[in-house]
Write an enzyme that holds these catalytic residues in place. Sequence first.
Site, PDB file in Angstrom:
ATOM      1  N   GLU A 223      28.296  48.314  29.847  1.00  0.00           N
ATOM      2  CA  GLU A 223      27.270  49.254  28.940  1.00  0.00           C
ATOM      3  C   GLU A 223      27.862  49.538  27.561  1.00  0.00           C
ATOM      4  OE1 GLU A 223      28.134  49.783  32.160  1.00  0.00           O
ATOM      5  OE2 GLU A 223      27.780  51.781  32.346  1.00  0.00           O
TER       6      GLU A 223
ATOM      7  N   CYS B 128      30.864  49.501  33.437  1.00  0.00           N
ATOM      8  CA  CYS B 128      30.915  48.053  34.005  1.00  0.00           C
ATOM      9  C   CYS B 128      30.311  47.044  32.617  1.00  0.00           C
ATOM     10  CB  CYS B 128      29.648  47.830  34.736  1.00  0.00           C
ATOM     11  SG  CYS B 128      30.161  49.064  36.427  1.00  0.00           S
TER      12      CYS B 128
END
Lengths: 842, 258
Positions: free
Chosen positions: A440, A438
């Site tokens: 990171e 997502c």
Amino acid sequence: MANFYTQEVAKSPRIQKLIDHLFEQKPQIEADRAVLITESYRASEGKPVITRRAEAFEHILKNIPITIRPLELIVGSATVRPRSCQTFPEFSFEWLEQEFDTVETRSADPFYISDETKAKLTEAYKYWKGKTTSELATEYMSENAKLAMEHNIFTTGNYFYNGVGHVTVDYGEVLSIGFEGIIKKAQSALESCHEGDSDYARRSSFLKAVIKSLNAACEYAERYALLALDMAKQETDPNRRMELALIANNCANVPRRGASSFYEACQSFWFVQMLLQTESSGHSISPGRFDQYMYPYYKRDIESGKITREFAQELIDCIWVKLNDLTKVRDAASAEGFAGYGVFQNLIAGGQNEEGIDVTNDLSFMCIGASMHVMLPQPSLSVRIWNGTPHEFLIRAAELTRLGIGLPAYYNDEVIIPALVSRGLTLADARNYNIIGCVEPQVSGKTDGWHDAAFFNMCRPLELVFSNGVDNGVQIGPKTGALPEFDTFDKFYDAYKAQMNYMIELLVNADNSIDYAHAERCPLPFLSSMIEDCIGRGKSVQEGGAVYNFTGPQGFGIANMADSLCAIRTLVYEQRKYTLCEFADALRNNYGEPMSDLISEQLTATIVKELSAKGREVTPQEIAEIYSKVKANETSPDKKAFYQKLREDIDALPKFGNDIAEVDMFARDVAYTYTRPLERYTNPRGGKYHAGLYPVSANVPLGAQTGATPDGRLAGTPVADGVSPAAGRDVKGPTASCNSVSKLDHFIASNGTLFNMKFHPSALKGRSGLEGFAALVRGYFAQKGMHMQFNVVSRETLLEAQKYPEKYRSLVVRVAGYSALFTTLSRSLQDDIINRTEQGGF
Amino acid sequence: MNTAGRIFDIQKFSVHDGPGVRTIVFLKGCVLRCRWCCNPESQNYKIEQMETAGKIKTIGRDVTVKEVMDEVAKDRVYYGLSGGGLTLSGGECLCQPEFAAALLRAAHDFGFNTAIESTACAPIETIRMLLPHLDHYLMDIKHVNPQKHKEFTGKDNKLILDNAKILSREARHLVIRVPVIPTFNDTVEEISDISRFVSEIMPGGEINLLPYHRLGFDKYKGLGRDYTLKNITPPEDSKMELLLETAKKFGLRAKIGG
């Protein structure tokens, strides 16, 4: 002057046909991988686990059915049916066995499963009882940690049930030297092992497993070469025949050898990408800086006239389609949290190189173009933005945003690079970061980031403060004191911190247990061959072979906690309008509103348990009565009026997200209650813990497990997502919410923050709309925000907003000379706007 | 900075009312009563009550220039990145000329770009108070026919058209805006008349055609007032394109929307 090609390259008619084929049927569960791995494991009983993993990988790749789909230019499919999935019993299987009969009809991500597949899987599963990572992890976890999970304080579901994934390998190395080059490296490492070395046994078996896995991958590609040749022979269309011959040629060369053309590089990339997802079920296998490692091959072929820009774009588009061919079946609860069949293959374009020079190139633009062409959720396209980003690149990204598929996500180099340096990356490595899953950040080819390690619900520990550590009748948290003891706000806040600290430690306990289980039961030799320094250290990624090791569990609900603690501070301790006990009563009673189904079930279970403990038998009919009473939650008119007044007073308080300095700075402090304690912990791979502040879509299902909160949020409703303000509470427009969110400390949340904004298409209309949008992104980033993503609302969203206006109070409709909050308009005007949105009007 | 005035709203992140990202300050009070006005709560200078989404809201508050600028300055980073700034709208900012002039001056002191959306329906001396610190004058011309203008806005247009001539010379940057209202001014002839007038005072000048919308419709009810244009619908896209071509024929730099 820009030295890249910024114009859109046309979409080939092939692409739509590939997409149509992909979406013709419902996704299916296929049994082949599960059957093959079980056969191999049965035969390799007693051997070192790493050897067993390599043998199983080889056995799968030799025997799994292969297929070339109609019109494909890039081949390699994990399943015979499009958009289907294999299963991975070595991680866990019981949930699927239990859901055999519901998986096809469930609302989130349904999969078809045939009776034959069920039978085959049932047979395979007999072998796996007691042998999975999930079962071993459970053995390792402390009782308190298990209790906390049972009570939904946090969930480690992702890695508890599945492979870890969440990694970007060194694709560039495979493109450059091929698997044969990596095999050579492993061989020479093997040759330098001495029989007398203390770690000879482990090291040599690991290296042999690497070599075996890589050879298996090469042979798998060669199966495709043969298949393509076969198909070419039978093909009547001369064009397609030529394409198949070319495919055969590619698959005979790569990934074994380094890529000799852009087309080969694309094919080689794809084999790596899909095989990583055959070795393990871990998702978020992220292609990372595709525009960088592919660029030398593109440049050479374009300059030599070997390919046209149109063909290069077509190949990229083909890869984009293939990325949507990979899916994964999850248990019903996780499927809701990750809804959309997504496997979160994050691909990033633009940004700086290791020397800090901007390296946006033709391919960066073509990546955006590809997402415009396919209009599909994969890859999760990201763009890197910094002060030196070419303006046209940001504008092109904004054009994609305007199309309304939620892509791309925008990342700020100016925050992420120093944040990663603060976690021990070299400056050069940090500058070369890409995004996993997502949001990171990490550096590719050297990191095992364990990025999605848990969802931690920051609202639940506050509930425990009100109940002195008791949840549904069970003491799950520390006794932080009875409410009357908190005579100052600081004492109350300290109790929250104490609950947080306690639960964070348990989260670490759970994650580390799972970490050990993966190292012991599912080390991954194929993946490890492409992560530095596994070959050098002679151990797998799972055992700490990577250069950088982290564990990054994510917290969410900051906005709710900031608003809640503000409400308590103001109404209880400053204005002294209400007592803590009154708050506790209101929360317990959900402000006098009806309870949600899930919360009613939990409360009913608690009541029944208490009655039974007193020796009373409760009949099913009585249970039903208790349930309906709990659900209706009827209160006296006096009480109801009191609750209503309380909620109005809460509503009137300033909220996070409206550019009010005091509130925003308090939110910053609240975020520290999660991000700071985590920094104290280390994982079994020798790495550190660091926090992320984001959910996937888990804020909805996990909100369903959360009682009412002092910010006026009702029980069971979603909690705020990521670092975004609570839904509908930021009513001062996008710049105000950006200013607020940027006041959080994004540097300490080095595992990523997620800021979600909603726009009506009217805001992005025309060049002036795009320029305004670009200024918004740059303005948020100038104030040190880390990430932004945008939903340009669709007709469906507006219909939803009509139904649930409280969630969409911040949605603005803009036309020249006028803006209106959508939810304040009358029904007929709303309908009018909905119709226009559909037409793309305004 | 202590000059006071009456406003009824401040809206952030406007991208269609002047260059870049802008904050719009809506001043209360107007001399016209345009029947299509999407901000009817702006028309009266006095503070009033309006029902919005079932709740009674007080419309209008008295604030100082400093208070407004504290809020406007919160978005300075976006103005800097986009060449944006402050836009005064309304209502009609010329109804509070000292306050408006002070706001524009303060914005310039802060380094922000300035604009007003205005009817220019005021003595030219009043308008001239604003010009020294005004970068963009977004001026409405709704009709060139005085009778029709009077019928739909309550006042004839002589003063407005006279001022337009002066402003075409004196304003730093003048943009003419035409709200395209069915039954009022949406014919090719009427848009031609406006365009001819504009091209005469400002050859090659800028003109924006703003399609009628009904977003203000609810507010009339909320104020207990009658909406007299109930039966008209927003112009079709094809109609707007036709009118755009019409305006372009006069050599104007025309576009649809702001």
